[in-house]
Design a protein around this motif. Structure first.
Motif, PDB file in Angstrom:
ATOM      1  N   LYS A 118       0.829  -1.209   0.000  1.00 11.99           N
ATOM      2  CA  LYS A 118       0.000   0.000   0.000  1.00 11.99           C
ATOM      3  C   LYS A 118       0.862   1.257   0.000  1.00 11.99           C
ATOM      4  N   GLN A 119       1.912   1.269   0.832  1.00 13.12           N
ATOM      5  CA  GLN A 119       2.790   2.436   0.899  1.00 13.12           C
ATOM      6  C   GLN A 119       3.454   2.689  -0.449  1.00 13.12           C
ATOM      7  N   TRP A 120       3.947   1.642  -1.091  1.00 18.86           N
ATOM      8  CA  TRP A 120       4.608   1.783  -2.386  1.00 18.86           C
ATOM      9  C   TRP A 120       3.622   2.294  -3.433  1.00 18.86           C
ATOM     10  N   ALA A 121       2.415   1.707  -3.457  1.00 18.96           N
ATOM     11  CA  ALA A 121       1.406   2.133  -4.426  1.00 18.96           C
ATOM     12  C   ALA A 121       0.991   3.586  -4.188  1.00 18.96           C
ATOM     13  N   ASP A 122       0.835   3.972  -2.924  1.00 14.49           N
ATOM     14  CA  ASP A 122       0.492   5.362  -2.605  1.00 14.49           C
ATOM     15  C   ASP A 122       1.573   6.323  -3.080  1.00 14.49           C
ATOM     16  N   GLU A 123       2.843   5.937  -2.901  1.00 16.75           N
ATOM     17  CA  GLU A 123       3.951   6.787  -3.353  1.00 16.75           C
ATOM     18  C   GLU A 123       3.961   6.905  -4.875  1.00 16.75           C
ATOM     19  N   CYS A 124       3.689   5.802  -5.570  1.00 20.67           N
ATOM     20  CA  CYS A 124       3.613   5.862  -7.039  1.00 20.67           C
ATOM     21  C   CYS A 124       2.493   6.784  -7.483  1.00 20.67           C
ATOM     22  N   LEU A 125       1.349   6.688  -6.833  1.00 18.24           N
ATOM     23  CA  LEU A 125       0.224   7.557  -7.180  1.00 18.24           C
ATOM     24  C   LEU A 125       0.561   9.015  -6.899  1.00 18.24           C
ATOM     25  N   ASP A 126       1.206   9.301  -5.766  1.00 21.02           N
ATOM     26  CA  ASP A 126       1.606  10.677  -5.449  1.00 21.02           C
ATOM     27  C   ASP A 126       2.508  11.253  -6.536  1.00 21.02           C
ATOM     28  N   VAL A 127       3.469  10.454  -7.007  1.00 19.29           N
ATOM     29  CA  VAL A 127       4.381  10.918  -8.057  1.00 19.29           C
ATOM     30  C   VAL A 127       3.605  11.163  -9.347  1.00 19.29           C
ATOM     31  N   HIS A 128       2.702  10.257  -9.694  1.00 19.54           N
ATOM     32  CA  HIS A 128       1.922  10.425 -10.923  1.00 19.54           C
ATOM     33  C   HIS A 128       1.068  11.687 -10.863  1.00 19.54           C
ATOM     34  N   VAL A 129       0.421  11.905  -9.738  1.00 14.13           N
ATOM     35  CA  VAL A 129      -0.415  13.100  -9.587  1.00 14.13           C
ATOM     36  C   VAL A 129       0.439  14.355  -9.668  1.00 14.13           C
ATOM     37  N   SER A 130       1.576  14.380  -8.965  1.00 10.71           N
ATOM     38  CA  SER A 130       2.411  15.581  -8.964  1.00 10.71           C
ATOM     39  C   SER A 130       2.997  15.857 -10.348  1.00 10.71           C
ATOM     40  N   ASN A 131       3.141  14.820 -11.165  1.00  6.20           N
ATOM     41  CA  ASN A 131       3.648  15.013 -12.526  1.00  6.20           C
ATOM     42  C   ASN A 131       2.572  15.490 -13.496  1.00  6.20           C
ATOM     43  N   ASN A 132       1.302  15.393 -13.103  1.00 12.74           N
ATOM     44  CA  ASN A 132       0.218  15.685 -14.033  1.00 12.74           C
ATOM     45  C   ASN A 132      -0.726  16.795 -13.597  1.00 12.74           C
ATOM     46  N   VAL A 133      -0.623  17.253 -12.370  1.00 13.84           N
ATOM     47  CA  VAL A 133      -1.549  18.269 -11.861  1.00 13.84           C
ATOM     48  C   VAL A 133      -0.746  19.405 -11.246  1.00 13.84           C
ATOM     49  N   ASN A 134      -1.051  20.602 -11.666  1.00 13.25           N
ATOM     50  CA  ASN A 134      -0.468  21.775 -11.021  1.00 13.25           C
ATOM     51  C   ASN A 134      -1.444  22.246  -9.948  1.00 13.25           C
ATOM     52  N   ALA A 135      -0.994  22.283  -8.717  1.00 13.74           N
ATOM     53  CA  ALA A 135      -1.843  22.712  -7.606  1.00 13.74           C
ATOM     54  C   ALA A 135      -1.054  23.694  -6.748  1.00 13.74           C
ATOM     55  N   TRP A 136      -1.753  24.589  -6.112  1.00 12.39           N
ATOM     56  CA  TRP A 136      -1.099  25.575  -5.261  1.00 12.39           C
ATOM     57  C   TRP A 136      -2.099  26.110  -4.267  1.00 12.39           C
ATOM     58  N   TRP A 137      -1.587  26.858  -3.309  1.00 16.93           N
ATOM     59  CA  TRP A 137      -2.440  27.598  -2.389  1.00 16.93           C
ATOM     60  C   TRP A 137      -1.828  28.973  -2.229  1.00 16.93           C
ATOM     61  N   ASN A 138      -2.657  29.907  -1.810  1.00 15.98           N
ATOM     62  CA  ASN A 138      -2.207  31.292  -1.714  1.00 15.98           C
ATOM     63  C   ASN A 138      -3.025  31.984  -0.627  1.00 15.98           C
ATOM     64  N   VAL A 139      -2.394  32.881   0.099  1.00 19.66           N
ATOM     65  CA  VAL A 139      -3.101  33.709   1.088  1.00 19.66           C
ATOM     66  C   VAL A 139      -3.323  35.067   0.430  1.00 19.66           C
ATOM     67  N   GLU A 140      -4.586  35.507   0.396  1.00 22.31           N
ATOM     68  CA  GLU A 140      -4.923  36.763  -0.261  1.00 22.31           C
ATOM     69  C   GLU A 140      -5.877  37.584   0.580  1.00 22.31           C
TER      70      GLU A 140
END
Length: 59
Positions: free
Chosen positions: A35-57
């Motif tokens: 599960k840990q390995w699969a979760d890490e693979c998914l995290d890498v895939h998501v970070s390679n395909n989705v731009n996400a951010w947060w901002n205080v305004e």
């Protein structure tokens, strides 16, 4: 046929999938390690395909 981990991400009608070969000793891993390995693979895939951010305004 070899087993693979299929990961995917979908957002706004767009999607991307990838097949990741399992390590040779996958069947010998504990379910927690798998599960840990699969979760890490998914995290890498998501970070390679989705731009996400947060901002205080000011409103």
């Amino acid at each position: 046929m070899a087993k693979v981990l299929k990961v995917g991400v979908e957002m706004g009608g767009h999607s991307d999938e990838a097949d990741i070969p399992l390590p040779d000793d996958w069947d010998q891993w504990s379910p927690e390690d798998q599960k840990q390995w699969a979760d890490e693979c998914l995290d890498v895939h998501v970070s390679n395909n989705v731009n996400a951010w947060w901002n205080v305004e000011d409103e």
